[in-house]
Structure formats: structure tokens, C-alpha cells
Write an enzyme that holds these catalytic residues in place. Sequence first.
Site, mmCIF file in Angstrom:
data_model
loop_
_atom_site.group_PDB
_atom_site.id
_atom_site.type_symbol
_atom_site.label_atom_id
_atom_site.label_comp_id
_atom_site.label_asym_id
_atom_site.label_seq_id
_atom_site.Cartn_x
_atom_site.Cartn_y
_atom_site.Cartn_z
ATOM 1 N N LYS A 286 48.045 45.957 16.630
ATOM 2 C CA LYS A 286 48.456 46.855 17.705
ATOM 3 C C LYS A 286 49.143 48.137 17.246
ATOM 4 O O LYS A 286 50.078 48.101 16.465
ATOM 5 C CB LYS A 286 49.410 46.125 18.645
ATOM 6 N N GLY B 83 58.634 42.626 10.915
ATOM 7 C CA GLY B 83 59.370 43.516 11.816
ATOM 8 C C GLY B 83 60.620 44.076 11.150
ATOM 9 O O GLY B 83 60.954 45.252 11.310
ATOM 10 N N GLY C 85 55.056 39.337 7.073
ATOM 11 C CA GLY C 85 54.602 37.972 6.904
ATOM 12 C C GLY C 85 53.093 37.892 6.725
ATOM 13 O O GLY C 85 52.595 37.219 5.825
HETATM 14 C C1 3PG Z 1 59.012 36.898 11.744
HETATM 15 O O1 3PG Z 1 58.192 36.035 11.442
HETATM 16 O O2 3PG Z 1 58.679 38.056 12.048
HETATM 17 C C2 3PG Z 1 60.471 36.556 11.673
HETATM 18 O O3 3PG Z 1 60.653 35.223 11.303
HETATM 19 C C3 3PG Z 1 61.136 36.861 12.989
HETATM 20 O O4 3PG Z 1 60.536 36.106 14.005
HETATM 21 P P1 3PG Z 1 60.482 36.684 15.480
HETATM 22 O O5 3PG Z 1 59.588 37.885 15.431
HETATM 23 O O6 3PG Z 1 59.946 35.579 16.333
HETATM 24 O O7 3PG Z 1 61.901 37.060 15.861
HETATM 25 MG MG MG Z 2 57.663 38.921 13.962
#
Ligand code: 3PG
Ligand code: MG
Length: 399
Positions: free
Chosen positions: A206, A380, A356
Amino acid sequence: MSIRDLDDLLAEGVSGRRVLVRADLNVPLDKQTGDITDDGRIRAVLPTLSALVQAGAKVVVCSHLGRPKGAPDPQFSLRPVAGRLGELLGAPVHFAEDTVGDSARSTVAELADGQVALLENLRFNKGETSKDDAERGAFADQLAGLGDAYVDDAFGAVHRKHASVHDVPARLPHVAGRLVLREVEVLSKLTGEPERPYVVVLGGSKVSDKLAVIEALLPTVDRLLIGGGMCFTFLKAQGHEVGTSLLEEEMVETCGNLLERAPGKIMLPVDVVAADAFAPDAAHDTVPADGIPSHRLGLDIGPETVAGFAAVLSQAKTIFWNGPMGVFEMAAFANGTRGVAEAITKADAFSVVGGGDSAAAVRALGLDESSFGHISTGGGASLEYLEGKTLPGIAALEN
Ligand code: 3PG
Ligand code: MG
């Protein structure tokens, strides 16, 4: 800015003290079997945990996994993670069935010096993610009651204003763990004065998720290479038809403005792999980016694009990459991501992989992790750091 770190805490002595470690053990799980498909985030926190174990601390680890809705949900249990963590540490990890309840309290009370416990998923409690300060604070009180000191080693979650990240450090002596420290050190090189050319590669599905970082990076980078699902909204902004590809209609105008604002800086695919369906065995062909058939959807960047991106990357001195170039989980649509990743490893540049998904892609494609300068555990979090935002987890450690 003064952040105390793990060495400061170790110097004080932690033997016999309960040290609460916030980790990001949010690992991908196989949808069918529930098995951990990539344990990179577990391995990333081992240096901090091992140091505490060796120093004789009673180590209490907490984390979230997935996005449960504030109540226990077995599919998001951290139990399998406790098993894997124990294997990697070479010693059993005691698992608490809840986060701050009877099981957590007794599990922590029974820890001997140098032993490790993992609490059940933080997000099984409404207070963890609550927007209400009092509700978050009440949960933070309970969590803080399980430790005598707090270590934040959850870099992937430092951008969340959550109880375990933002409110617990206000209640306990607090330090940054080894992972958080290393991540911040590396990312600050990118926001400081990166060696040029500085090239950023962005992918993922996105544009709306990446808009803020694009805005922030555009003035500072030399080239911005865009692939992944988000490229189709840019292609549309250039006036091309994109068939049934992923498209954020409401972002087309914004993408057009970005292209105009930095002529020549943003590089888009010139060819894409277009398929009949979103499926591993779908019929597919490489087509020019301005010739996607109306019934097909783009699932990867094409070979000419990979070659063009690789040529730019080969000249770079600093590279940041976030987001896959295509649906790399399906072999037919993995070549773009692989090609770009390989080009990054070949470049004579300081390279950082953020996110990730991109980190998992590196490992899933069997690439040598050590050929990248740094692989961030935060998606993020690393993007928000590059945007220059204040990260609640880091700010809390500064106080
Ligand atoms: C991620 O995988 O981006 C982090 O562990 C944070 O998880 P979240 O985006 O669900 O807060
Ligand atoms: Mg995330």
C-alpha cells in the site's frame, strides 16, 4: 539525548533481581500448522537475554504476537515461542498462562537466579493497547509489579504508545537493550549524513502506508525505486492502465504530485509480471508497464525493471530497502524481490533492510544475511524513525 543501556544496568548488578524485558517476539506463524516460519526476531533478542541470564537476573520476558483484540485467543498464544526461545537459549523457558494474573505472578515468584520466564501475549489484555491513559496505566502498574527493572529490547514495537512500551518505563528503572541500541545506532546513520548516492527501495502493498516516509525521504534521497503492489497506483498516476492490479484509487492524485515534485528521482517499473489470478499456478507473462492487459494483475516487477534498479543500486553508497517487490511467497513472482535483494548485496554500499516482510524475504529466499549491513527487526518502527517521528518507546527511555 541520554539513554541508559544494558551495560549500565549490568554494572549496577542484577543478580537475584527481576528484570522485565519487553521483546518483540511477534514472529510469523504458518497458518495451517501454527509453526514459527521465521525466528529472526527471537534470535535478535538473545544477546540481551543471555547477558541477563549470565549476570544471574530473574528474566521476565513479555511480548505481543499478532493483533488479538484485548482478550485471550489461542491462535495468538506465545507458547510456541517459549519453546523456540528455550531451544535457542539452551535452557528451558518457563511459560506463564496469563500476562499479569495468578500464573504470571507464581511463575515469576518461582524463578531462580539466571532463569527465564515468558509471559502470555500482552495484547490478551485491553490495557496494553488502550488509548485511555488510565486504562493503560492500570495495566502498566500490574506489569511493572513483575519486575524490579525494565529493559526495552522490542525495537519493532517502539513506535506504539502501548502500556508495555510507553508506560512501564515510567514505573521502573529503565534501560535500552542491545537490539534497540543497535537499531537506533544504524538508523541514525541514515537520518544523519548518509554517504551518497543514497538510494531507497520501497515495496509492499500500500502507498497509503508508505506515504509519510516517501514525503520525508524525497528531499534527502538521490533515487527512490518503487516496486511491489504500491507501484500500480504510481503507474496509474502516469496515465497507464493497470488491469486488476492492486490500486488505491484515492491515492492516484497524491502519487501524481509526488512524481511531479521530484522529476527523475522516483524510478518506477518499466515491465511487470502480470497474472490471471492471485495464485501460485496462475498463467502469467512479463508485459510492459504501460501494457498490462485489462483482465490481468501485476504480481511482480519484470526483469528489465530488475536490471534498471540493479544498475542504480550498483552505484549506491547507502541503501535502505523496505518491502518486497512482488508476491515473493509464490515462486513464480519471487524473481523481482530476489533480483533486487541480490543487487543490494553486490553493491559496495552500507545497506539496511527494514521491515519484518523484507527481512523474512531475505531469509526465505536463502540470501546470506551477513551480506547486508543491517537487517532491522522493525517494519513500521524503522519507517517512523526515518520519518523523524518521535517514537513513544524511545522517548520513554530518555526520561
Ligand atoms: C510488527 O510486526 O510490525 C511489530 O511487531 C508491531 O506490530 P503491530 O504493527 O501489530 O503493532
Ligand atoms: Mg506492523
